[in-house]
Design an enzyme around this catalytic site. Structure first.
Site, mmCIF file in Angstrom:
data_model
loop_
_atom_site.group_PDB
_atom_site.id
_atom_site.type_symbol
_atom_site.label_atom_id
_atom_site.label_comp_id
_atom_site.label_asym_id
_atom_site.label_seq_id
_atom_site.Cartn_x
_atom_site.Cartn_y
_atom_site.Cartn_z
ATOM 1 C CD GLU A 255 -28.765 29.201 -22.184
ATOM 2 O OE1 GLU A 255 -29.770 28.681 -21.661
ATOM 3 O OE2 GLU A 255 -28.439 29.031 -23.373
ATOM 4 C CB SER B 263 -27.663 12.677 -18.105
ATOM 5 O OG SER B 263 -27.760 13.932 -17.467
ATOM 6 N N GLY C 209 -22.799 22.322 -20.537
ATOM 7 C CA GLY C 209 -21.541 21.629 -20.299
ATOM 8 C C GLY C 209 -21.679 20.305 -19.574
ATOM 9 C CD GLU C 210 -20.536 15.271 -18.223
ATOM 10 O OE1 GLU C 210 -20.084 14.946 -17.108
ATOM 11 O OE2 GLU C 210 -21.740 15.140 -18.528
ATOM 12 C CG ASN D 126 -37.923 23.089 -23.024
ATOM 13 O OD1 ASN D 126 -38.894 23.486 -23.635
ATOM 14 N ND2 ASN D 126 -37.234 23.855 -22.208
ATOM 15 C CB CYS E 190 -28.913 23.052 -21.626
ATOM 16 S SG CYS E 190 -29.053 22.509 -19.937
#
Length: 347
Positions: A91, A206, A153-154, A282, A325
């Site tokens: 995405e 984060s 992803g990280e 979200n 995400c």
């Protein structure tokens, strides 16, 4: 396809550094590969062998990524479900004010309990070429002057590919270094590698909790770095680059929206070169977490401001189009099974 592989293919035609740099600059800026000085035909600045190779290269680069579906949001964002050459999907989100959020992995190994991306674990890495290809797709639709590596992803778990993409976008791609944002849950490799790079991106951490035990519950497979140590490592990078650290805090009702947590933020960030981004969760039908009421969000924001902490409230873009995400990808994957599931900016 990695960026270095593309460069080597160009060099294999006998092209010189200046020719390769010109082609890479055209690609990174979303222009035709033979784009050059205005009113000058390609034969005046590119050698014949390279010109002959460009149509085939164009086809290869175009095949790296395509938009399978596009979902405009009422807030001016637009979520793109991007299909890669092997059929896997990631995405990207076109953000208001010329921003673009891209993905660095298919899936994620961190396993944040509130995030749809990590539910199936890590499927594979996204190559540096595929990351830039996401930017090209975005630039084909609107102006892009800011790229955040904050989607699926990280980034620290795919750091070589991410830094290769950042280097190209921050040089040939013409994007300001502070407008390239490396988002991470925290990994020692980030603080070792980023200061050594020619293009030093801005850093987003984060955080989500100042309590180590709660953070470990929310981010079960993140590196076990104590929040206070993580902030100190990030502060050193902030002072080195002169970019404030963007701390991400997904606000989850009844989980990390207490005044105890806000006091923890004050304790860790007072005097630091930092911005606290509160991101109301979200919500998705697939998970039980909920966002706090608006009154609570406003109360917490005012409290942090009163304590001298620079704070913003950032609603995840595209909430009306499965804006977080992994939500869009999950929805599309579930469709053949006749079931529905249904966070960018939330890790």
């Amino acid at each position: 396809m990695r960026i270095e592989t593309i460069r080597q293919a160009l060099f294999a035609t006998g092209a010189k550094d200046c020719h390769v740099d010109r082609v890479m600059r055209a690609w990174a800026q979303g222009k035709p590969l033979d784009a050059g000085p205005s009113r000058h035909p390609p034969e005046t600045f590119l050698p014949l062998a390279l010109r002959n190779a460009l149509p085939g290269l164009h086809d290869e680069l175009s095949a790296l990524a395509r938009v399978r579906s596009e979902h405009p949001g009422e807030d001016g964002s637009s979520r793109l479900l991007v299909e890669l050459a092997d059929g896997q999907t990631v995405e990207s989100v076109l953000l208001p004010r010329d921003g673009l959020c891209i993905s660095t992995q298919i899936g994620c190994a961190v396993g944040c309990t509130f995030c749809m991306t990590g539910r199936d674990g890590l499927l594979r890495q996204v190559s540096s070429g595929e990351m830039v290809a996401q930017v090209i797709l975005g630039r084909a639709r609107r102006k892009v002057t800011r790229v955040v590596f904050m989607g699926m992803g990280e980034p620290s778990h795919n750091i070589d590919n991410v830094l290769e993409a950042i280097d190209l976008l921050g040089t040939a791609g013409g994007i300001g270094h502070k407008n390239l944002v490396f988002s991470t849950v925290g990994d020692l490799r980030v603080f070792e590698r980023l200061p050594q790079e020619t293009v030093k991106p801005a850093l987003a951490i984060s955080l989500h909790s100042t309590r180590a035990e709660l953070r470990a519950e929310l981010l079960p497979k993140a590196s076990r770095i104590d929040p206070a140590e993580l902030v100190e490592l990030a502060e050193h990078y902030a002072r080195t680059t002169s970019y404030p650290i963007q701390y991400q805090w997904t606000l989850i009702d009844g989980i990390n929206d207490s005044f105890e947590e806000m006091d923890g933020i004050v304790r860790l960030l007072t005097g630091k070169y930092a911005i606290m981004n509160l991101i109301p969760y979200n919500a998705t039908a697939a998970l039980s977490y909920q966002r706090p009421p608006l009154e609570r969000i406003t109360e917490l924001t005012r409290y942090l401001h009163a304590q001298g902490i620079r704070t913003t409230v950032r609603n995840s873009a595209g909430q009306d189009v499965d804006g977080g995400c992994g939500q869009l990808r999950a929805r599309e994957s579930a469709r053949p099974l006749l079931r529905s599931t249904g966070k960018i900016g939330q890790k």
